[in-house]
Every structure is written in structure tokens, then in C-alpha cells.
Design an enzyme around this catalytic site. Structure first.
Site, PDB file in Angstrom:
ATOM      1  N   ARG A 150       0.908  -1.166   0.003  1.00  0.00           N
ATOM      2  CA  ARG A 150      -0.026   0.186   0.108  1.00  0.00           C
ATOM      3  C   ARG A 150       0.838   1.375   0.013  1.00  0.00           C
ATOM      4  NH1 ARG A 150      -2.457  -4.201   1.304  1.00  0.00           N
ATOM      5  NH2 ARG A 150      -4.859  -4.520   1.071  1.00  0.00           N
ATOM      6  N   ASP A 187     -15.752   7.333  11.836  1.00  0.00           N
ATOM      7  CA  ASP A 187     -14.515   6.445  11.362  1.00  0.00           C
ATOM      8  C   ASP A 187     -13.326   7.012  11.233  1.00  0.00           C
ATOM      9  OD1 ASP A 187     -14.880   3.493  10.037  1.00  0.00           O
ATOM     10  OD2 ASP A 187     -13.036   4.344   9.695  1.00  0.00           O
TER      11      ASP A 187
END
Length: 280
Positions: free
Chosen positions: A37, A147
Site C-alpha cells: 500500500r 470512522d
């Protein structure tokens, strides 16, 4: 020339910084996951090296790139009515007690889902209240979800779900509260989307965490398993402060407050184990 690999030193540098910022710790077993990533973001930004990318990500005033990497690194695996017994516990004994505790307290009953991911959990709470809690007719309820990942929050606001996400939604509920769209996808009603306040929150940031206050019930399921002991204790303290006296905390089935903190009282209801903040 593109960057094709990270050194052990690069991995360690990123891991330490990410942990300090989010409380999430990556051990060596996650090395491939993390490297892949980071390399993706290095390529996307055109940085000539990991160090150049890291400096930009760390010191960028807008923190936009740090948010990009957070969005890639966080895991968001969920579906409607996951661990359904906990929703039955909410609409049964837990809310009965909340109503009793709040008799002398003004204002709505406030319920928070954290982390809320793509919205299945807070919308499941809303659907459970509509279907199973008679008290909804007599009491105002505020629902919220937060979140650290801005991409999943955008998807939660959009409210569009695949067949796997809705596989446990009863057919009658699916017909009443969702609209079928192309590609075997389903969009939850605008009314329910409007009923849940969604916002970004990093619980490991003390300044942000202090804004969480006066909730009667918090669902915080399967987040603490990604933290080490120090981060878990900090998160637990923040959750305790976010609850009203007598408020309730739901954790995931593999999580136990007894191994983290003594702040909460363990409540064993027929449907589920829940953790309660003291009344004083």
C-alpha cells in the site's frame, strides 16, 4: 525510476509513525500488506523515494496524503446485522435500563457506532430500533457513526450495498427500507441515511476524542483487536469519557474489557455481554 521495494528501516519508520498517529500497530507479519500500500501511494504521488514520500506525507499542512494512506491501511469488513444478538440486547434490556437511568435527564437518547465503516452497523441499529423497540414512539433518539477512514464514510453516506452486505437483512425489511439497483445492489432509504450523523474521528487523537461526549450507548466492535495494550487502554479511557453515567459499551465477540480496563462493570444479559459505566 519507480520505487519497487521498502527497506526494513523504511518499514520501521512508517510503522512507528502510523502507530503514534492512529494507535494501530503493524507487526512483521503485516509487512507485505503495508509495503504494497505504501508503494501504491509512492507511485500515485510520483515521489522519487520512500523518504521523499514520507516527508511529504508527514509534514503536509493539509494532511491529505496521510488520510490517503490511512484509508488504504484500515480494514473495513462488515455487513448488516453482524452479531445480531447484540442488536436484540440493545432493543431489549439495554434500552430499558437507559430509559430508566435517564428519567431525570433531558435530551435525546444518543447512540454511537465507532468505527462505523461503510455504515452497515449504524444503519442496522436504526433498523433494529424501528422493528424491535416500542420505545421509539415515546423517545427521541440520535444516531451517529464515525470512522478514521474518509472513503468508507463517503460510501456510508451514499448507502449503496452489494448482496453480501445485505444477506442477513430480512426480506420484508429489505423491501421496505432499500431500493434495488443494477448489479444486484441495494440502496438504503434516504430517510435512514438522514437519520445517522456520520463524521470522521481518530479515537487515538486525544484532542479529537474529547469531542465525543454524552452518549448513552456505544458500539465499538472489532477495533481494539488492532491496538496494542497501551493503545487499548487509551481508547478505553476515551470511550469511558464519551459515555454518560450508566451508559453501555458493546465490544466485538473476540474482545474483552476484563483484560484491558477495570473502569467498566460487566453486565451479562441473556442476549449478550455488555460493559457499563458506573452511575456516579
Amino acid at each position: 525510476m519507480s520505487v519497487t521495494a521498502l527497506s526494513a528501516e523504511d518499514f520501521g519508520l512508517f510503522r512507528e509513525y502510523f502507530y503514534k498517529k492512529t494507535g494501530i500497530e503493524f507487526d512483521e507479519s503485516k509487512r507485505y500488506f503495508v509495503d504494497k500500500r505504501i508503494l501504491k501511494r509512492i507511485e500515485a504521488t510520483g515521489a522519487p523515494s520512500f523518504r521523499d514520500y514520507f516527508v511529504k506525507m508527514r509534514f503536509e499542512a493539509s494532511q491529505k496524503e496521510f488520510q490517503n494512506i490511512v484509508n488504504l491501511m484500515t480494514v473495513n469488513e462488515t455487513y448488516f446485522f453482524r452479531e445480531e444478538h447484540q442488536f436484540r440486547c440493545l432493543t431489549g434490556p439495554v434500552l430499558d435500563e437507559v430509559v430508566e437511568i435517564r428519567r431525570r435527564r433531558k435530551g435525546p437518547i444518543r447512540i454511537l457506532s465507532l468505527p462505523c465503516s461503510t455504515g452497515e452497523e449504524p444503519y442496522s441499529i436504526a433498523l433494529s430500533l424501528i422493528a424491535d423497540w416500542p420505545g421509539l414512539a415515546q423517545h427521541d433518539v440520535e444516531l451517529a457513526g464515525c470512522d478514521i477512514d474518509t472513503e468508507v464514510l463517503a460510501r456510508a453516506r451514499d448507502g449503496l450495498y452489494g448482496a453480501r452486505s445485505v444477506q442477513h437483512v430480512p426480506p420484508a425489511v429489505l423491501a421496505q427500507h432499500f431500493t434495488a439497483e443494477t448489479g444486484n445492489r441495494f440502496r438504503i432509504s434516504e430517510e435512514l441515511r438522514g437519520a445517522v450523523d456520520l463524521f470522521r474521528m481518530n479515537l487515538s487523537n486525544p484532542e479529537e476524542a474529547r469531542s465525543l461526549r454524552n452518549y448513552d450507548v456505544i458500539f465499538c466492535r472489532n477495533m481494539l483487536i488492532y491496538f496494542d495494550d497501551t493503545s487499548r487502554r487509551m481508547a478505553t479511557d476515551a470511550l469511558y469519557d464519551a459515555l454518560n453515567p450508566g451508559g453501555f459499551l458493546f465490544l466485538g465477540h473476540s474482545e474483552s474489557m476484563s483484560r484491558i480496563s477495570s473502569l467498566f462493570t460487566i453486565r451479562k444479559f441473556p442476549q449478550a455481554i455488555v460493559y457499563q459505566r458506573g452511575l456516579s
